[in-house]
Design a protein around this motif. Structure first.
Motif, PDB file in Angstrom:
ATOM      1  N   THR A  21       0.864  -1.244   0.138  1.00 34.48           N
ATOM      2  CA  THR A  21       0.014   0.008   0.029  1.00 34.48           C
ATOM      3  C   THR A  21       0.719   1.403   0.013  1.00 34.48           C
ATOM      4  N   SER A  22       2.195   1.134  -0.157  1.00 34.94           N
ATOM      5  CA  SER A  22       2.992   2.319  -0.101  1.00 34.94           C
ATOM      6  C   SER A  22       4.428   2.013  -0.966  1.00 34.94           C
ATOM      7  N   GLU A  51       2.048   6.549  -0.021  1.00 32.34           N
ATOM      8  CA  GLU A  51       0.686   5.714   0.234  1.00 32.34           C
ATOM      9  C   GLU A  51       0.261   5.743  -1.162  1.00 32.34           C
ATOM     10  N   LYS A  53      -3.117   4.198  -3.681  1.00 29.85           N
ATOM     11  CA  LYS A  53      -4.474   4.215  -3.807  1.00 29.85           C
ATOM     12  C   LYS A  53      -5.009   2.563  -4.085  1.00 29.85           C
ATOM     13  N   ARG A  59      -1.655   8.393  -3.464  1.00 33.06           N
ATOM     14  CA  ARG A  59      -2.696   8.992  -3.129  1.00 33.06           C
ATOM     15  C   ARG A  59      -2.657  10.478  -3.146  1.00 33.06           C
ATOM     16  N   SER A 225      -7.853  16.050   0.225  1.00 38.39           N
ATOM     17  CA  SER A 225      -7.370  14.982   0.698  1.00 38.39           C
ATOM     18  C   SER A 225      -6.235  14.380   0.093  1.00 38.39           C
ATOM     19  N   SER A 226      -5.904  15.075  -1.245  1.00 37.09           N
ATOM     20  CA  SER A 226      -4.617  14.517  -1.974  1.00 37.09           C
ATOM     21  C   SER A 226      -3.352  15.075  -1.641  1.00 37.09           C
TER      22      SER A 226
END
Length: 500
Positions: A21-22, A51, A53, A59, A225-226
């Motif tokens: 996830t990262s 991180e 998506k 992300r 949020s980005s």
């Protein structure tokens, strides 16, 4: 004492961060393989800004990392660029810095890192650089190109940019470079820009915009949020010599940064104050400092706040008033000061704001002064208040006599303005003043800096913010300190009758 690996302020992840996830874990491994292992704080940042998506794109389209000087910002930037080139194989990577020369230097140093590395050099063709002015590029066998751009509105234009790195975002005084470079990635679904910088001041408009928006999202969940924020900084108002505060701003403390060296600099900065202290807070504590040369230290002003201000009506015969108007004429402040029990106490009597507010000042001032009945009323004829000089100097008239009876009007002329300004700073820094924690007054104080005139100085604005409240307070303090005390009432001298 060791530096803190985790920043004081940071954007939380949406899910658990793992190698799946990262991309940060991959970046950490890449750095180790090429012989430049990341420090603990750099690993933390890599994992969090990396991180992903669910579909694998980053992300965060924009990542902002704030950290004090000499903690390894530059090395992290270069390793990140090499990772984007040799692992992600991004087609176009553009870097910027404070000056074109600085950006080119960093570009050349990154090339040297790749050329001297046994693994990376194998992925370079015999000719892997182009140094035609304006077209400089470093490329590898995967057709990934790293270029640099001058810090202006043309940065990134004419290109579709996949990755961008903005060094020292604090020095961006306008939106030109940011807009040019970030908008060049709008058509790239997995675009990412990273800015690694020290903290800035009131002129760091891009940094402040992005930082404020990121903090708003962290605190409220509302906003973009980005955007990612990782801020290594000392807590607001901390003592510069506090090792814990230094550890929060310097994650490499005890590893590459000496605590003794920082404490020594902190002690010197505290002793000299002013610009020296402001720069220490900005560069070493990574704190936002409104002014580099504040007329009044914000921390000391805060310490003079009194949650229970005195009732000035009990000292009516000692009260003085002073008025000042902002440079743009859209703000004016009337301040009262009284000296009681060896301390100076202040109060904001009236505030006028808005375009054309000086008309209200002229209409309302006589009644206000008559109601307060001060010992004296002061104003600055050599400043913006000169716009209403005709009314302040007018002779008494039948409807609204000016000045009111028994009130002495005193013009604080240009010759004494330095002593007025320096006098306010002196009484505040000597803890001889109490203020009622008025939000507007504090805001004006915090936007007031020094304008030096030889060995003396006067107040000047930091940015476009008004400081008329600061001038009004300084004038009232000067009058309260210099005017003679009122005479005591004359008595007959006879003894009072004894009570039965």
């Amino acid at each position: 004492m060791k530096g803190r690996t985790e920043p004081r302020i940071w954007t939380p992840p949406l899910r658990e961060l793992t190698p799946e996830t990262s991309y940060g874990y991959d970046l950490i491994e890449f750095a180790e393989v090429i012989g430049w292992p990341l420090d603990p704080w750099q690993k933390w940042v890599a994992i969090h800004l990396g991180e992903l998506k669910e579909k694998g794109a980053p992300r965060f389209r924009f990542a902002l990392i704030l950290v004090a000087r000499q903690n390894g910002k530059t090395l992290l930037c270069r390793i990140l660029i090499l990772y984007w080139m040799f692992v992600e194989m991004q087609p176009i990577i553009i870097g910027t810095s404070t000056k074109r020369e600085t950006a080119k230097f960093s570009w050349k140093e990154t090339i040297k890192m790749a050329e001297k590395n046994e693994i990376l050099s194998e992925e370079l063709s015999l000719v892997h650089t182009r140094e035609t002015i304006g077209e400089e590029a470093f490329f590898n066998n995967y057709d990934s190109r790293y270029m640099f751009a001058a810090p202006n509105r043309n940065a990134g234009r004419s290109y579709t940019v996949n990755r961008a790195l903005l060094d020292e975002l604090r020095d961006h005084k306008n939106q030109d470079t940011y807009d040019g470079l970030i908008n060049a990635g709008n058509a790239v679904m997995d675009f990412q820009a990273v800015a690694i910088t020290n903290q800035g001041d009131s002129t760091s408009v891009v940094l402040e915009d992005q930082r404020s928006a990121a903090i708003q999202f962290i605190e409220t969940g509302i906003g973009n949020s980005s955007t990612f924020l990782a801020e290594y900084s000392g807590t607001n108002g901390c003592d510069p010599t506090d090792p814990h505060a230094l550890a929060m701003a310097n994650p490499n403390l005890g590893l590459r940064v000496s605590l003794d060296a920082l404490i020594g600099q902190a002690m010197e900065a505290k002793q000299k104050g002013g610009e020296k202290l402001a720069r220490f807070r900005t560069e070493i504590l990574c704190q936002k400092v409104t002014l580099l040369d504040p007329a009044i230290e914000p921390e000391i002003w805060g310490m003079c706040g009194n949650p229970k201000p005195i009732d000035m009506s009990e000292f009516r015969r000692d009260v003085v008033l002073c008025l000042d108007v902002s440079m743009s004429g859209d703000h004016a402040t009337l301040v009262a000061v009284v000296k009681a029990n060896g301390m100076l106490h202040c109060e904001v009597v009236k505030v006028w704001s808005g375009f054309g507010c000086t008309k209200q000042v002229r209409a309302e001032l006589p009644d206000l002064v008559a109601k307060v009945k001060p010992k004296a009323f002061g104003w600055f004829p050599g400043g913006p208040a000169a716009a209403i000089a005709a009314d302040l100097k007018a002779k008494p008239n039948y409807n609204k006599p000016w000045p009111p009876r028994s009130v002495k009007v005193i013009e604080l002329n240009s010759e004494i303005v330095p002593s007025v300004c320096m006098g306010l700073a002196d009484v505040v820094h000597s803890a001889e003043m109490y203020h009622p924690k008025d939000e507007m007054l504090t805001q004006h104080i915090n936007h007031t800096q020094k304008l030096r005139r030889g060995d003396a100085w006067i107040f000047t604005r930091g940015g476009s913010n008004p400081i008329d409240a600061t001038y009004a307070l300084a004038g009232a303090v000067h009058l309260a300190r210099t005017l003679p005390a009122p005479l005591k009432p004359v008595t007959s001298g006879r003894d009072e009758p004894e009570s039965s």
